[in-house]
Each structure stands twice: as structure tokens, then as C-alpha cells.
Design an enzyme around this catalytic site. Structure first.
Site, PDB file in Angstrom:
ATOM      1  N   GLU A 246      -5.002  -5.233  10.569  1.00 18.24           N
ATOM      2  CA  GLU A 246      -3.997  -4.178  10.735  1.00 18.24           C
ATOM      3  C   GLU A 246      -4.224  -3.479  12.071  1.00 18.24           C
ATOM      4  O   GLU A 246      -5.007  -2.519  12.154  1.00 18.24           O
ATOM      5  CB  GLU A 246      -4.129  -3.146   9.610  1.00 18.24           C
ATOM      6  CG  GLU A 246      -3.820  -3.677   8.231  1.00 18.24           C
ATOM      7  CD  GLU A 246      -3.251  -2.586   7.321  1.00 18.24           C
ATOM      8  OE1 GLU A 246      -2.201  -2.839   6.730  1.00 18.24           O
ATOM      9  OE2 GLU A 246      -3.833  -1.494   7.222  1.00 18.24           O
TER      10      GLU A 246
ATOM     11  N   HIS B 132      -9.426   1.075   5.147  1.00 18.37           N
ATOM     12  CA  HIS B 132      -8.138   1.236   5.831  1.00 18.37           C
ATOM     13  C   HIS B 132      -8.348   2.133   7.052  1.00 18.37           C
ATOM     14  O   HIS B 132      -9.152   3.066   7.017  1.00 18.37           O
ATOM     15  CB  HIS B 132      -7.117   1.854   4.875  1.00 18.37           C
ATOM     16  CG  HIS B 132      -5.719   1.776   5.419  1.00 18.37           C
ATOM     17  ND1 HIS B 132      -5.250   2.669   6.361  1.00 18.37           N
ATOM     18  CD2 HIS B 132      -4.720   0.900   5.183  1.00 18.37           C
ATOM     19  CE1 HIS B 132      -4.011   2.330   6.681  1.00 18.37           C
ATOM     20  NE2 HIS B 132      -3.666   1.260   5.975  1.00 18.37           N
TER      21      HIS B 132
ATOM     22  N   GLU C 174      -6.710   4.482   8.161  1.00 23.31           N
ATOM     23  CA  GLU C 174      -6.500   5.921   7.885  1.00 23.31           C
ATOM     24  C   GLU C 174      -7.757   6.536   7.270  1.00 23.31           C
ATOM     25  O   GLU C 174      -8.076   7.695   7.514  1.00 23.31           O
ATOM     26  CB  GLU C 174      -5.270   6.093   6.976  1.00 23.31           C
ATOM     27  CG  GLU C 174      -3.985   5.845   7.756  1.00 23.31           C
ATOM     28  CD  GLU C 174      -2.834   5.284   6.937  1.00 23.31           C
ATOM     29  OE1 GLU C 174      -2.872   5.347   5.697  1.00 23.31           O
ATOM     30  OE2 GLU C 174      -1.882   4.766   7.558  1.00 23.31           O
TER      31      GLU C 174
ATOM     32  N   GLY D  92       2.862   2.057  10.794  1.00 18.93           N
ATOM     33  CA  GLY D  92       3.820   3.158  10.654  1.00 18.93           C
ATOM     34  C   GLY D  92       4.587   3.467  11.927  1.00 18.93           C
ATOM     35  O   GLY D  92       5.245   4.495  12.037  1.00 18.93           O
TER      36      GLY D  92
ATOM     37  N   LYS E 241       0.077   4.258  -0.192  1.00 22.18           N
ATOM     38  CA  LYS E 241      -0.567   5.420   0.445  1.00 22.18           C
ATOM     39  C   LYS E 241      -0.372   6.661  -0.439  1.00 22.18           C
ATOM     40  O   LYS E 241      -0.332   6.543  -1.647  1.00 22.18           O
ATOM     41  CB  LYS E 241      -0.044   5.595   1.880  1.00 22.18           C
ATOM     42  CG  LYS E 241      -0.165   4.281   2.680  1.00 22.18           C
ATOM     43  CD  LYS E 241       0.049   4.446   4.154  1.00 22.18           C
ATOM     44  CE  LYS E 241      -0.097   3.087   4.848  1.00 22.18           C
ATOM     45  NZ  LYS E 241       0.018   3.155   6.287  1.00 22.18           N
TER      46      LYS E 241
ATOM     47  N   ASN F 138       0.863  -1.175   0.000  1.00 21.68           N
ATOM     48  CA  ASN F 138       0.000   0.000   0.000  1.00 21.68           C
ATOM     49  C   ASN F 138       0.904   1.230   0.000  1.00 21.68           C
ATOM     50  O   ASN F 138       1.526   1.549   1.010  1.00 21.68           O
ATOM     51  CB  ASN F 138      -0.881  -0.040   1.266  1.00 21.68           C
ATOM     52  CG  ASN F 138      -1.748   1.196   1.401  1.00 21.68           C
ATOM     53  OD1 ASN F 138      -1.810   2.036   0.495  1.00 21.68           O
ATOM     54  ND2 ASN F 138      -2.417   1.322   2.539  1.00 21.68           N
TER      55      ASN F 138
ATOM     56  N   SER G  26       3.752  -2.394  10.164  1.00 16.04           N
ATOM     57  CA  SER G  26       5.202  -2.489  10.326  1.00 16.04           C
ATOM     58  C   SER G  26       5.773  -3.832   9.861  1.00 16.04           C
ATOM     59  O   SER G  26       6.681  -4.387  10.492  1.00 16.04           O
ATOM     60  CB  SER G  26       5.609  -2.194  11.777  1.00 16.04           C
ATOM     61  OG  SER G  26       5.262  -0.859  12.114  1.00 16.04           O
TER      62      SER G  26
HETATM   63  P1  13P Z   1       3.296   0.243   7.610  1.00 14.17           P
HETATM   64  O1  13P Z   1       3.800  -1.026   6.969  1.00 14.17           O
HETATM   65  O2  13P Z   1       4.035   1.460   7.151  1.00 14.17           O
HETATM   66  O3  13P Z   1       3.219   0.115   9.101  1.00 14.17           O
HETATM   67  O4  13P Z   1       1.788   0.455   7.101  1.00 14.17           O
HETATM   68  C1  13P Z   1       0.891  -0.585   7.192  1.00 14.17           C
HETATM   69  C2  13P Z   1      -0.341  -0.237   6.442  1.00 14.17           C
HETATM   70  O5  13P Z   1      -1.091   0.637   6.844  1.00 14.17           O
HETATM   71  C3  13P Z   1      -0.623  -0.968   5.189  1.00 14.17           C
HETATM   72  O6  13P Z   1      -1.898  -0.724   4.731  1.00 14.17           O
END
Ligand code: 13P
Length: 253
Positions: free
Chosen positions: A167, A95, A97, A173, A11, A9, A213
Site C-alpha cells: 500500500e 497499516h 495509518e 485515500g 477503517k 478495510n 485508491s
Molecule cells: P483507499 O482505497 O481509500 O485508498 O484506502 C486504501 C487502504 O488504506 C486500505 O487499507
């Protein structure tokens, strides 16, 4: 055993030329890989451009979001049909976010899942708990409720086209991944819950992947768990070498 799915992803990262560079490099690094399904979710602006580059490679394209209507006066939105026409086979839905910053409710996530399936896309549905929910022992209640609402009203026959991504929000992150055992515990509980919802026949091809992560140095342990069918990778998917190493995880079992 299900074919593992490793998805990146991106983003809100990468201008078109950066996406092209990343995919070109990745294509070289994972040439010949066919035991793993490899998916990348670039920003919308790059998808069509990249569709030509992935055509003769194991890489499939994925949207990061969609709207539930086919078309109409929804400024700034993109439908399943548009994503398919740009070259997508998958789409990320719900997601954390999007839930957090764009106030997507479980009901909206459900509408998007239905629209994705109707439009010919395979949804990757994200669920996960906050740190305080985990500390209060509410992890399984939270993810069960999110799964139940996201999949509400679906016929068992379409469940095979769905992937659920666990997740944990505290792991995204932050560099603090769930341990392989923590992930396995939630995946196992979710799988049992999905069996109850739809029955083993409909659920046997549904993949449950882990995100938060994921890195080259923890993927092998995660993938050794019986109920971890892949990974949804954020930051580490922006570096071709790191993502390729994740795609080529070592089987420890
Ligand atoms: P990270 O791998 O940067 O922690 O992000 C995970 C994520 O949100 C994938 O959709």
C-alpha cells in the site's frame, strides 16, 4: 495460480446498523462467488454482530488491528483470541495509518504478526513507501526492510498463512493509485525477496495484494498483473455495489 483475495478495510466507518446494511447488500451482490476470497474488516464493535450474517456467505471477517498479548491490563486493546471468538479469520497488521498515527514500529508489527498466527488469525501485513521515498528511488529498499522486519523469526511453514499488502502511502485515500505496472514492479521484487528469505516452497501460497485508491475502474488492470494476487480496498469497500464490482473483477489475461 493463487486464489485472489479481495479485502475491504472499512477503517473507522460504519455504526453497527450501517455495517449490517452493507454486508446484507454485499451478500446478495456476490452470491455464488467462489473463485475469489472475500474479506471485510469492520470496526471491532460490529464484528460479532456481522459474524451471524456472513456465516452462509463467501464473506470472511477481519480485524483492523490486534494487541500481541493474549489478555491483561492493556486498556483499549484487543487480542487475537478475542478477534477469533468474535468471528474473525484474518487481521490487518501494520497499516500505514497505524504506523503513522499510533507510532507502530516494525518491531511492534512483528510482535503482532507472531501473535496473530499463534492465535489462529491470518495476518494481512501492510507495507509501503511515502511519496518522498518513491521520488528518491527508495521504494524497494523501504518495502524490503518492512517485510524483513515484519516476518523476522517466522518459520517457513507459517508463511503460507500470510498475505502481504503493498500500500504505497501516497496512493491511500488520494484517488492517485499506483499504475498496474508500478504495482507489479514492487510485487515482483517483493516476491523475489521472499523467495530469498524463505525459499520457493514456503512462499508459493503467500499472496501479495495491492491497496491504495483501488476502484471499480482500475481493478481489472491491477488484477491482470502476474504478481498482483488481490486488493485491499478502503473507500470503495464502503459501497456494496463498488466493492462487489471489484470482487467480480474481469480477467484481462
Ligand atoms: P483507499 O482505497 O481509500 O485508498 O484506502 C486504501 C487502504 O488504506 C486500505 O487499507
Amino acid at each position: 495460480m493463487l486464489k485472489p483475495l479481495i479485502a475491504g478495510n472499512w477503517k473507522m466507518n460504519t455504526a453497527i446498523h450501517q455495517g449490517v446494511e452493507l454486508v446484507m447488500r454485499l451478500r446478495e451482490l456476490i452470491k455464488g462467488v467462489d473463485a475469489v476470497e472475500v474479506v471485510v474488516a469492520p470496526p471491532f464493535t460490529s464484528i460479532h454482530h456481522l459474524s451471524h450474517l456472513v456465516a452462509d456467505s463467501p464473506i470472511k471477517l477481519c480485524g483492523q488491528n490486534l494487541h500481541w498479548e493474549k489478555n491483561g491490563a492493556y486498556t483499549g486493546e484487543t487480542s487475537a483470541e478475542m478477534l477469533v471468538s468474535a468471528g474473525c479469520r484474518y487481521v490487518i497488521v501494520g497499516h500505514s495509518e497505524r504506523r503513522q498515527y499510533f507510532k507502530e514500529s516494525d518491531e511492534v508489527v512483528n510482535k503482532k504478526v507472531v501473535a496473530a498466527l499463534k492465535g489462529g488469525l491470518r495476518p494481512i501485513i501492510c507495507v509501503g513507501e511515502t511519496l518522498s521515498e518513491r521520488e528518491q528511488g527508495k521504494t524497494l529498499t523501504k518495502v524490503r526492510s518492512q517485510v524483513k522486519k515484519a516476518l523476522a523469526g517466522l518459520a517457513g511453514s507459517v508463511v503460507k498463512d500470510i498475505t502481504v499488502a503493498y500500500e504505497p502511502i501516497w496512493a491511500i485515500g488520494t484517488g492517485k493509485n499506483a499504475t498496474a505496472q508500478e504495482a507489479e514492479e514492487v510485487h515482483n521484487a517483493m516476491r523475489n525477496y521472499l523467495f530469498e528469505m524463505f525459499g520457493p516452497d514456503d512462499v508459493k501460497d503467500l499472496r501479495i495484494i495491492y491497496g491504495g485508491s483501488v476502484k471499480a475502474d482500475n481493478i481489472d488492470d491491477l488484477m491482470a498483473q502476474p504478481n498482483v494476487d488481490g486488493a485491499l480496498v478502503g473507500g470503495a469497500s464502503l459501497k456494496a455495489e463498488d466493492f462487489a464490482r471489484i470482487v467480480k473483477f474481469q480477467r484481462l489475461t
